[in-house]
Design a protein around this motif. Structure first.
Motif, PDB file in Angstrom:
ATOM      1  N   GLU A  67       0.830  -1.206   0.000  1.00  0.00           N
ATOM      2  CA  GLU A  67       0.000   0.000   0.000  1.00  0.00           C
ATOM      3  C   GLU A  67       0.865   1.257   0.000  1.00  0.00           C
ATOM      4  O   GLU A  67       0.566   2.221  -0.683  1.00  0.00           O
ATOM      5  N   ASP A  68       1.925   1.216   0.795  1.00  0.00           N
ATOM      6  CA  ASP A  68       2.789   2.377   0.963  1.00  0.00           C
ATOM      7  C   ASP A  68       3.608   2.632  -0.312  1.00  0.00           C
ATOM      8  O   ASP A  68       4.276   1.713  -0.811  1.00  0.00           O
ATOM      9  N   PRO A  69       3.566   3.857  -0.856  1.00  0.00           N
ATOM     10  CA  PRO A  69       4.312   4.158  -2.079  1.00  0.00           C
ATOM     11  C   PRO A  69       5.815   3.859  -1.981  1.00  0.00           C
ATOM     12  O   PRO A  69       6.408   3.354  -2.933  1.00  0.00           O
ATOM     13  N   LYS A  70       6.412   4.142  -0.830  1.00  0.00           N
ATOM     14  CA  LYS A  70       7.838   3.856  -0.663  1.00  0.00           C
ATOM     15  C   LYS A  70       8.090   2.352  -0.797  1.00  0.00           C
ATOM     16  O   LYS A  70       9.025   1.934  -1.487  1.00  0.00           O
ATOM     17  N   GLU A  71       7.254   1.549  -0.160  1.00  0.00           N
ATOM     18  CA  GLU A  71       7.401   0.096  -0.253  1.00  0.00           C
ATOM     19  C   GLU A  71       7.180  -0.392  -1.683  1.00  0.00           C
ATOM     20  O   GLU A  71       7.822  -1.339  -2.129  1.00  0.00           O
ATOM     21  N   LYS A  72       6.268   0.264  -2.406  1.00  0.00           N
ATOM     22  CA  LYS A  72       6.013  -0.099  -3.805  1.00  0.00           C
ATOM     23  C   LYS A  72       7.262   0.136  -4.654  1.00  0.00           C
ATOM     24  O   LYS A  72       7.634  -0.712  -5.469  1.00  0.00           O
ATOM     25  N   ILE A  73       7.904   1.280  -4.448  1.00  0.00           N
ATOM     26  CA  ILE A  73       9.123   1.605  -5.208  1.00  0.00           C
ATOM     27  C   ILE A  73      10.221   0.592  -4.885  1.00  0.00           C
ATOM     28  O   ILE A  73      10.870   0.059  -5.782  1.00  0.00           O
ATOM     29  N   LEU A  74      10.412   0.325  -3.613  1.00  0.00           N
ATOM     30  CA  LEU A  74      11.447  -0.629  -3.213  1.00  0.00           C
ATOM     31  C   LEU A  74      11.135  -2.032  -3.730  1.00  0.00           C
ATOM     32  O   LEU A  74      12.047  -2.795  -4.055  1.00  0.00           O
ATOM     33  N   ALA A  75       9.850  -2.352  -3.856  1.00  0.00           N
ATOM     34  CA  ALA A  75       9.446  -3.650  -4.398  1.00  0.00           C
ATOM     35  C   ALA A  75       9.867  -3.793  -5.859  1.00  0.00           C
ATOM     36  O   ALA A  75      10.192  -4.900  -6.305  1.00  0.00           O
ATOM     37  N   VAL A  76       9.880  -2.692  -6.584  1.00  0.00           N
ATOM     38  CA  VAL A  76      10.348  -2.736  -7.974  1.00  0.00           C
ATOM     39  C   VAL A  76      11.824  -3.135  -8.010  1.00  0.00           C
ATOM     40  O   VAL A  76      12.234  -3.954  -8.830  1.00  0.00           O
ATOM     41  N   PHE A  77      12.606  -2.582  -7.105  1.00  0.00           N
ATOM     42  CA  PHE A  77      14.028  -2.932  -7.059  1.00  0.00           C
ATOM     43  C   PHE A  77      14.239  -4.366  -6.567  1.00  0.00           C
ATOM     44  O   PHE A  77      15.151  -5.048  -7.029  1.00  0.00           O
ATOM     45  N   ASP A  78      13.371  -4.822  -5.662  1.00  0.00           N
ATOM     46  CA  ASP A  78      13.430  -6.231  -5.236  1.00  0.00           C
ATOM     47  C   ASP A  78      13.094  -7.148  -6.406  1.00  0.00           C
ATOM     48  O   ASP A  78      13.745  -8.182  -6.601  1.00  0.00           O
ATOM     49  N   TYR A  79      12.093  -6.775  -7.171  1.00  0.00           N
ATOM     50  CA  TYR A  79      11.736  -7.531  -8.380  1.00  0.00           C
ATOM     51  C   TYR A  79      12.936  -7.603  -9.325  1.00  0.00           C
ATOM     52  O   TYR A  79      13.284  -8.664  -9.835  1.00  0.00           O
ATOM     53  N   LEU A  80      13.569  -6.447  -9.510  1.00  0.00           N
ATOM     54  CA  LEU A  80      14.747  -6.382 -10.383  1.00  0.00           C
ATOM     55  C   LEU A  80      15.856  -7.281  -9.844  1.00  0.00           C
ATOM     56  O   LEU A  80      16.507  -8.008 -10.608  1.00  0.00           O
ATOM     57  N   MET A  81      16.044  -7.270  -8.538  1.00  0.00           N
ATOM     58  CA  MET A  81      17.059  -8.111  -7.908  1.00  0.00           C
ATOM     59  C   MET A  81      16.794  -9.584  -8.218  1.00  0.00           C
ATOM     60  O   MET A  81      17.720 -10.334  -8.538  1.00  0.00           O
ATOM     61  N   ASN A  82      15.539  -9.976  -8.152  1.00  0.00           N
ATOM     62  CA  ASN A  82      15.190 -11.374  -8.427  1.00  0.00           C
ATOM     63  C   ASN A  82      15.464 -11.758  -9.878  1.00  0.00           C
ATOM     64  O   ASN A  82      16.005 -12.826 -10.137  1.00  0.00           O
ATOM     65  N   ILE A  83      15.103 -10.898 -10.816  1.00  0.00           N
ATOM     66  CA  ILE A  83      15.278 -11.306 -12.215  1.00  0.00           C
ATOM     67  C   ILE A  83      16.736 -11.292 -12.653  1.00  0.00           C
ATOM     68  O   ILE A  83      17.142 -12.137 -13.434  1.00  0.00           O
ATOM     69  N   VAL A  84      17.540 -10.351 -12.137  1.00  0.00           N
ATOM     70  CA  VAL A  84      18.943 -10.301 -12.586  1.00  0.00           C
ATOM     71  C   VAL A  84      19.760 -11.478 -12.064  1.00  0.00           C
ATOM     72  O   VAL A  84      20.841 -11.756 -12.584  1.00  0.00           O
ATOM     73  N   GLN A  85      19.236 -12.179 -11.079  1.00  0.00           N
ATOM     74  CA  GLN A  85      19.949 -13.327 -10.529  1.00  0.00           C
ATOM     75  C   GLN A  85      19.554 -14.654 -11.184  1.00  0.00           C
ATOM     76  O   GLN A  85      20.129 -15.686 -10.871  1.00  0.00           O
ATOM     77  N   LYS A  86      18.602 -14.594 -12.099  1.00  0.00           N
ATOM     78  CA  LYS A  86      18.191 -15.823 -12.785  1.00  0.00           C
ATOM     79  C   LYS A  86      19.271 -16.269 -13.765  1.00  0.00           C
ATOM     80  O   LYS A  86      19.911 -15.445 -14.415  1.00  0.00           O
TER      81      LYS A  86
END
Length: 183
Positions: free
Chosen positions: A79-98
């Protein structure tokens, strides 16, 4: 029935070309390889797509839709916009490690085409602008929309840095900087 067959052939060509473009590059992938690996005959490929560039455009549109959905899904968990932004970077972290990650589909292609390839560059810019817009939409409710382009630049820089170094540190650093900007 004929329409289903045509769609199936089209999908087979797109899937084959997508795999090849992503893994070995657009310019290194020839039409004959796409024909051979998709199992279609040359006349069928050319009745479905007029050119290799048309296949590339279908690839970019398909990958753009996938990317948009995955980014949106990553942010909707919060819900929190800050958490949403950080979630994008977490998503990126997951895909670059594949293991099968070869970089950003769009940055890979834009690095292969010339400035004169306006149609292709326009499609890539359209997709990248959707990412910019996502950051803007997330930050607008907390009146930090002016940070959206800075966050977007961190996102793109993390993608480029990961491609160069084949390491997660650019994504980690981009996330840290984004977090500082949002505080």
């Amino acid at each position: 029935m004929a329409k289903e067959r045509k769609n199936s052939v089209r999908q087979s060509i797109i899937e084959t070309a997508s795999r090849l473009f992503y893994k070995q590059g657009y310019t290194s992938t020839g039409i004959n390889q796409i024909i051979a690996e998709s199992g279609v005959v040359k006349s069928t490929l050319y009745s479905t797509f007029r050119s290799k560039e048309e296949i590339l455009m279908a690839y970019l549109e398909t990958e753009g839709a996938i990317s948009d959905k995955e980014l949106k899904d990553a942010t909707e968990k919060f819900e929190d916009p800050k958490e949403k932004i950080l979630a994008v970077f977490d998503y990126l972290m997951n895909i670059v490690q594949k293991k099968d990650y070869y970089g950003c589909h769009f940055l890979n292609i834009v690095s292969e085409v010339t400035k004169e390839d306006e149609v292709v560059r326009s499609q890539i810019k359209k997709q990248k602008n959707k990412v910019r817009q996502l950051f803007h939409q997330i930050l607008e409710p907390i009146e930090k929309a002016d940070l959206s382009d800075e966050i977007y630049t961190l996102f793109e820089g993390a993608l480029a840095g990961n491609k160069v170094h084949d390491d997660v540190f650019p994504v980690l650093n981009a996330k840290k900087i984004a977090e500082k900007l949002l505080n």
